[in-house]
Design a protein around this motif. Structure first.
Motif, PDB file in Angstrom:
ATOM      1  N   SER A  10       0.823  -1.205   0.000  1.00 34.58           N
ATOM      2  CA  SER A  10       0.000   0.000   0.000  1.00 34.58           C
ATOM      3  C   SER A  10       0.857   1.255   0.000  1.00 34.58           C
ATOM      4  O   SER A  10       2.030   1.232   0.331  1.00 34.58           O
ATOM      5  N   ALA A  11       0.245   2.365  -0.374  1.00 35.23           N
ATOM      6  CA  ALA A  11       0.972   3.636  -0.427  1.00 35.23           C
ATOM      7  C   ALA A  11       1.543   4.014   0.926  1.00 35.23           C
ATOM      8  O   ALA A  11       2.681   4.468   1.044  1.00 35.23           O
ATOM      9  N   ASP A  12       0.753   3.837   1.982  1.00 36.37           N
ATOM     10  CA  ASP A  12       1.231   4.166   3.326  1.00 36.37           C
ATOM     11  C   ASP A  12       2.387   3.259   3.727  1.00 36.37           C
ATOM     12  O   ASP A  12       3.382   3.709   4.291  1.00 36.37           O
ATOM     13  N   GLU A  13       2.230   1.961   3.465  1.00 33.15           N
ATOM     14  CA  GLU A  13       3.301   1.014   3.814  1.00 33.15           C
ATOM     15  C   GLU A  13       4.560   1.333   3.028  1.00 33.15           C
ATOM     16  O   GLU A  13       5.667   1.281   3.560  1.00 33.15           O
ATOM     17  N   ALA A  14       4.398   1.657   1.755  1.00 27.37           N
ATOM     18  CA  ALA A  14       5.562   1.969   0.925  1.00 27.37           C
ATOM     19  C   ALA A  14       6.265   3.224   1.423  1.00 27.37           C
ATOM     20  O   ALA A  14       7.490   3.281   1.485  1.00 27.37           O
ATOM     21  N   ALA A  15       5.488   4.238   1.766  1.00 29.42           N
ATOM     22  CA  ALA A  15       6.069   5.500   2.218  1.00 29.42           C
ATOM     23  C   ALA A  15       6.827   5.326   3.526  1.00 29.42           C
ATOM     24  O   ALA A  15       7.878   5.929   3.739  1.00 29.42           O
ATOM     25  N   GLU A  16       6.280   4.506   4.423  1.00 24.74           N
ATOM     26  CA  GLU A  16       6.889   4.324   5.733  1.00 24.74           C
ATOM     27  C   GLU A  16       7.866   3.149   5.759  1.00 24.74           C
ATOM     28  O   GLU A  16       8.540   2.924   6.755  1.00 24.74           O
ATOM     29  N   GLY A  17       7.939   2.401   4.672  1.00 27.30           N
ATOM     30  CA  GLY A  17       8.847   1.260   4.623  1.00 27.30           C
ATOM     31  C   GLY A  17       8.411   0.114   5.512  1.00 27.30           C
ATOM     32  O   GLY A  17       9.234  -0.677   5.958  1.00 27.30           O
ATOM     33  N   ARG A  18       7.108   0.016   5.793  1.00 31.20           N
ATOM     34  CA  ARG A  18       6.620  -1.052   6.670  1.00 31.20           C
ATOM     35  C   ARG A  18       6.470  -2.359   5.902  1.00 31.20           C
ATOM     36  O   ARG A  18       6.230  -2.369   4.707  1.00 31.20           O
ATOM     37  N   THR A  19       6.612  -3.465   6.630  1.00 28.28           N
ATOM     38  CA  THR A  19       6.460  -4.778   6.022  1.00 28.28           C
ATOM     39  C   THR A  19       5.001  -5.043   5.703  1.00 28.28           C
ATOM     40  O   THR A  19       4.140  -4.868   6.575  1.00 28.28           O
ATOM     41  N   PRO A  20       4.655  -5.470   4.488  1.00 26.26           N
ATOM     42  CA  PRO A  20       3.264  -5.738   4.128  1.00 26.26           C
ATOM     43  C   PRO A  20       2.657  -6.810   5.030  1.00 26.26           C
ATOM     44  O   PRO A  20       3.346  -7.722   5.496  1.00 26.26           O
ATOM     45  N   THR A  21       1.359  -6.708   5.269  1.00 24.54           N
ATOM     46  CA  THR A  21       0.665  -7.655   6.140  1.00 24.54           C
ATOM     47  C   THR A  21       0.814  -9.086   5.654  1.00 24.54           C
ATOM     48  O   THR A  21       1.022 -10.003   6.451  1.00 24.54           O
ATOM     49  N   VAL A  22       0.706  -9.294   4.338  1.00 29.13           N
ATOM     50  CA  VAL A  22       0.805 -10.639   3.800  1.00 29.13           C
ATOM     51  C   VAL A  22       2.163 -11.260   4.126  1.00 29.13           C
ATOM     52  O   VAL A  22       2.266 -12.452   4.454  1.00 29.13           O
ATOM     53  N   VAL A  23       3.220 -10.460   4.079  1.00 23.97           N
ATOM     54  CA  VAL A  23       4.555 -10.970   4.388  1.00 23.97           C
ATOM     55  C   VAL A  23       4.688 -11.252   5.876  1.00 23.97           C
ATOM     56  O   VAL A  23       5.286 -12.256   6.280  1.00 23.97           O
ATOM     57  N   ARG A  24       4.114 -10.381   6.719  1.00 18.91           N
ATOM     58  CA  ARG A  24       4.164 -10.623   8.169  1.00 18.91           C
ATOM     59  C   ARG A  24       3.506 -11.951   8.525  1.00 18.91           C
ATOM     60  O   ARG A  24       4.013 -12.722   9.346  1.00 18.91           O
ATOM     61  N   LEU A  25       2.355 -12.217   7.922  1.00 14.43           N
ATOM     62  CA  LEU A  25       1.645 -13.459   8.200  1.00 14.43           C
ATOM     63  C   LEU A  25       2.463 -14.675   7.760  1.00 14.43           C
ATOM     64  O   LEU A  25       2.554 -15.674   8.479  1.00 14.43           O
ATOM     65  N   LEU A  26       3.057 -14.580   6.581  1.00 17.34           N
ATOM     66  CA  LEU A  26       3.841 -15.703   6.075  1.00 17.34           C
ATOM     67  C   LEU A  26       5.122 -15.899   6.886  1.00 17.34           C
ATOM     68  O   LEU A  26       5.562 -17.034   7.102  1.00 17.34           O
ATOM     69  N   LEU A 134       7.139 -12.352  -1.115  1.00 17.33           N
ATOM     70  CA  LEU A 134       7.902 -11.171  -0.704  1.00 17.33           C
ATOM     71  C   LEU A 134       8.466 -10.441  -1.919  1.00 17.33           C
ATOM     72  O   LEU A 134       8.368  -9.211  -2.025  1.00 17.33           O
ATOM     73  N   MET A 135       9.074 -11.180  -2.849  1.00 16.12           N
ATOM     74  CA  MET A 135       9.685 -10.537  -4.003  1.00 16.12           C
ATOM     75  C   MET A 135       8.644  -9.883  -4.896  1.00 16.12           C
ATOM     76  O   MET A 135       8.945  -8.933  -5.634  1.00 16.12           O
ATOM     77  N   ALA A 136       7.394 -10.363  -4.857  1.00 15.82           N
ATOM     78  CA  ALA A 136       6.346  -9.812  -5.716  1.00 15.82           C
ATOM     79  C   ALA A 136       5.720  -8.549  -5.144  1.00 15.82           C
ATOM     80  O   ALA A 136       5.208  -7.724  -5.892  1.00 15.82           O
ATOM     81  N   VAL A 137       5.732  -8.377  -3.814  1.00 20.39           N
ATOM     82  CA  VAL A 137       4.966  -7.283  -3.223  1.00 20.39           C
ATOM     83  C   VAL A 137       5.823  -6.166  -2.646  1.00 20.39           C
ATOM     84  O   VAL A 137       5.310  -5.092  -2.341  1.00 20.39           O
ATOM     85  N   VAL A 138       7.113  -6.375  -2.463  1.00 24.86           N
ATOM     86  CA  VAL A 138       7.956  -5.377  -1.800  1.00 24.86           C
ATOM     87  C   VAL A 138       8.804  -4.625  -2.816  1.00 24.86           C
ATOM     88  O   VAL A 138       9.529  -5.244  -3.600  1.00 24.86           O
ATOM     89  N   PRO A 139       8.735  -3.280  -2.831  1.00 22.53           N
ATOM     90  CA  PRO A 139       9.609  -2.497  -3.706  1.00 22.53           C
ATOM     91  C   PRO A 139      11.073  -2.747  -3.364  1.00 22.53           C
ATOM     92  O   PRO A 139      11.419  -2.992  -2.210  1.00 22.53           O
ATOM     93  N   SER A 140      11.936  -2.686  -4.353  1.00 22.05           N
ATOM     94  CA  SER A 140      13.323  -3.085  -4.157  1.00 22.05           C
ATOM     95  C   SER A 140      14.064  -2.204  -3.148  1.00 22.05           C
ATOM     96  O   SER A 140      15.012  -2.665  -2.523  1.00 22.05           O
ATOM     97  N   GLU A 141      13.648  -0.928  -2.966  1.00 25.29           N
ATOM     98  CA  GLU A 141      14.365  -0.085  -2.010  1.00 25.29           C
ATOM     99  C   GLU A 141      14.096  -0.484  -0.567  1.00 25.29           C
ATOM    100  O   GLU A 141      14.788  -0.045   0.351  1.00 25.29           O
ATOM    101  N   HIS A 142      13.068  -1.324  -0.345  1.00 26.28           N
ATOM    102  CA  HIS A 142      12.765  -1.798   1.007  1.00 26.28           C
ATOM    103  C   HIS A 142      13.064  -3.280   1.192  1.00 26.28           C
ATOM    104  O   HIS A 142      12.744  -3.849   2.243  1.00 26.28           O
ATOM    105  N   LEU A 143      13.672  -3.911   0.185  1.00 29.96           N
ATOM    106  CA  LEU A 143      13.892  -5.352   0.256  1.00 29.96           C
ATOM    107  C   LEU A 143      14.759  -5.745   1.442  1.00 29.96           C
ATOM    108  O   LEU A 143      14.506  -6.749   2.111  1.00 29.96           O
ATOM    109  N   GLY A 144      15.816  -4.976   1.704  1.00 30.23           N
ATOM    110  CA  GLY A 144      16.720  -5.333   2.789  1.00 30.23           C
ATOM    111  C   GLY A 144      16.024  -5.387   4.132  1.00 30.23           C
ATOM    112  O   GLY A 144      16.176  -6.346   4.885  1.00 30.23           O
ATOM    113  N   LYS A 145      15.226  -4.354   4.431  1.00 32.67           N
ATOM    114  CA  LYS A 145      14.537  -4.321   5.719  1.00 32.67           C
ATOM    115  C   LYS A 145      13.560  -5.475   5.863  1.00 32.67           C
ATOM    116  O   LYS A 145      13.524  -6.156   6.898  1.00 32.67           O
TER     117      LYS A 145
END
Length: 501
Positions: A10-26, A134-145
């Motif tokens: 989501s836009a908010d998650e992307a802006a704040e660099g937060r981990t997407p909910t789907v990834v947290r669950l997995l 993870l690779m499908a939903v996370v922008p590359s600038e936040h991949l490390g985190k």
């Protein structure tokens, strides 16, 4: 067939660099299932007494788990392309739950082994599912985190397994290991199915069953053979089976190369065209070898030589496991900001230093020194794994994510089996030789452990050289599988909102 995979970050998650909910669950689900890979290590003595089996037989509760993982993971690339995210999650967790129930109530050792095999089949799906999503939903600038959180599941869970089992075993039977895990896994499954979203669309594809059979014989035979090499009386048999497994893997590789030209491969080896991915696999494999080797040797040293209980052993190694998990997100942020060079090379050096430190153990080594070396080892592994996973998977185009995660997961199991076989073989061979020369058994075993740690330390030096060749940042892969891999230069990350698979 190509399908669009929309990044639901989501836009908010992307802006704040937060981990997407789907990834947290997995990540949560993967942590729970992978924890079971090593949770039985401390339960071997209890299991021998309860089931009236030998130590060699009891070790199969862990060996069978690794063997099943190595056999099933190669098929997950095809499986994950055919089913939705929710269905893959439901199949994996339901299979794991069935295996946990069977293991908890097992009346015989054979039934317990069957339960562990079913558990491992479900676990084998979760790791590639997590990495592919993870690779499908996370922008590359936040991949490390975000990959730092993945490190918690893929690396810290096996490291914490002996600690968790030591605490639970203090309260009662080995069956409690499964009884405690069961409600936790059930809650994670229900919660995940309520919140999980489908990522991308399933693809209709065929599977080459000949490849499945050859992969089973190859990877399964290799892991099985390596596990037998650690047993003195079955070493020659193990070597023969391992060699046969390597031959089968060679045949499997040849068939995949043919299918890539005119069919659908079970495991797309075009992933290995990408230099950053291939070298990341090498670094990861040596790292897991070192981690699993130390996880086998330390409990043997602390319990057989120093006389500690399973609980005391678990508590002593717990700070290192916790440090590894807690530092994962921090290491990921540092990677996003500074790149890999300041993390992977020092991390690899730290692994070598810690393993070399263990070559100096004796029957009176202070526990504080053992703890400090273990913390250094775990922190160094955390500094290494997160950037290596990110660089490797980030180097692949999106349509190869599922295959890349399958290869990564398979090599992880092979490295774990090889690390276990290597250190046990070196230790036992050295100890047997010294006992034959007249040395007492306990000092001979300590000498064997020192040599085994030395071999692991030498491999870690090789790991430093490999780490120095990795790119500083995630490389941008070509848009399709017919393009040549990009040059291995430092590439600034790009945050695409949609990729094709």
């Amino acid at each position: 067939m190509r399908v669009a995979i929309t990044k639901r970050f989501s836009a908010d998650e992307a802006a704040e660099g937060r981990t997407p909910t789907v990834v947290r669950l997995l990540v949560l689900a993967t942590f729970v299932v992978i924890l079971n890979e090593t949770i039985m290590i401390n339960a071997i003595p209890r299991l021998m007494e309860s089931m009236d089996v030998t130590e060699q037989a009891a070790q199969w509760v862990s060996t069978a788990f690794m063997l099943t993982m190595a056999t099933v993971i190669p098929v997950t690339g095809w499986f994950l392309q055919r089913v939705s995210t929710r269905r893959a999650y439901a199949v994996a967790m339901s299979t794991f739950l069935v295996g946990t129930v069977v293991s908890a109530v097992a009346p015989t050792f054979a039934v317990l082994l069957a339960g562990r095999i079913v558990q491992a089949a479900g676990t084998a799906v979760m790791m590639p599912l997590l990495m592919t999503t993870l690779m499908a939903v996370v922008p590359s600038e936040h991949l490390g985190k975000v990959m730092g959180h993945v490190t918690l599941a893929m690396s810290t869970a096996p490291a914490l397994g002996p600690t968790v089992s030591g605490v639970i075993l203090q309260a009662g039977s080995w069956r409690l290991l499964f009884v405690v895990v069961l409600p936790i896994a059930a809650l994670v499954t229900v919660f995940g199915l309520r919140r999980l979203e489908n990522i991308g669309e399933p693809q209709v594809s065929s599977i080459d069953w000949i490849s499945v059979g050859v992969a089973t014989l190859g990877f399964g035979g290799l892991v099985y053979g390596l596990s037998l090499i650690g047993e003195h009386d079955r070493r020659s048999t193990g070597i023969g089976i391992a060699v046969a497994g390597l031959v089968a893997i060679g045949l499997f590789t040849f068939r995949q190369l043919r299918l890539q030209r005119k069919g659908t491969p079970l495991m797309d080896l075009r992933t290995l065209r990408y230099g950053a991915f291939t070298r990341s696999l090498a670094v990861m494999s040596v790292g897991f070898l070192a981690m699993m080797g130390s996880m086998i040797l330390l409990p043997l040293y602390l319990q057989n030589v120093r006389g500690l209980s399973p609980l005391e052993t678990g508590l002593l190694v717990m700070p290192g496991g916790l440090a590894m998990g807690l530092l994962g997100p921090t290491v990921g942020k540092a990677f996003d900001r500074f790149g890999s060079r300041g993390l992977v090379v020092p991390g690899s050096a730290g692994i070598a230093v810690a393993l070399f430190g263990y070559t100096q153990i004796s029957m009176t080594t202070p526990y504080g020194l053992i703890l400090a070396l273990h913390v250094i080892l775990m922190i160094s592994l955390a500094a290494t794994f997160t950037p290596v996973f990110t660089l490797g998977m980030g180097a692949l185009p999106s349509h190869l994510y599922s295959y890349g995660s399958s290869i990564l997961g398979t090599l992880q199991q092979v490295a774990a089996a090889f690390g276990t076989a290597l250190v046990v073989t070196v230790m036992s061979s050295r100890a047997t030789s010294l006992v034959d020369d007249g040395m007492a058994p306990i000092p001979a075993q300590v000498s064997g452990m020192k040599l085994a740690f030395g071999v692991a330390a030498a491999l870690a030096v090789v790991m430093i050289a490999l780490a120095a060749t990795l790119p500083r940042r995630v490389e941008t892969p070509p848009a399709d599988d017919t393009a040549e891999p990009t040059p291995e230069a430092d590439v600034e990350p790009v945050a695409d909102k949609c990729v094709t698979a």
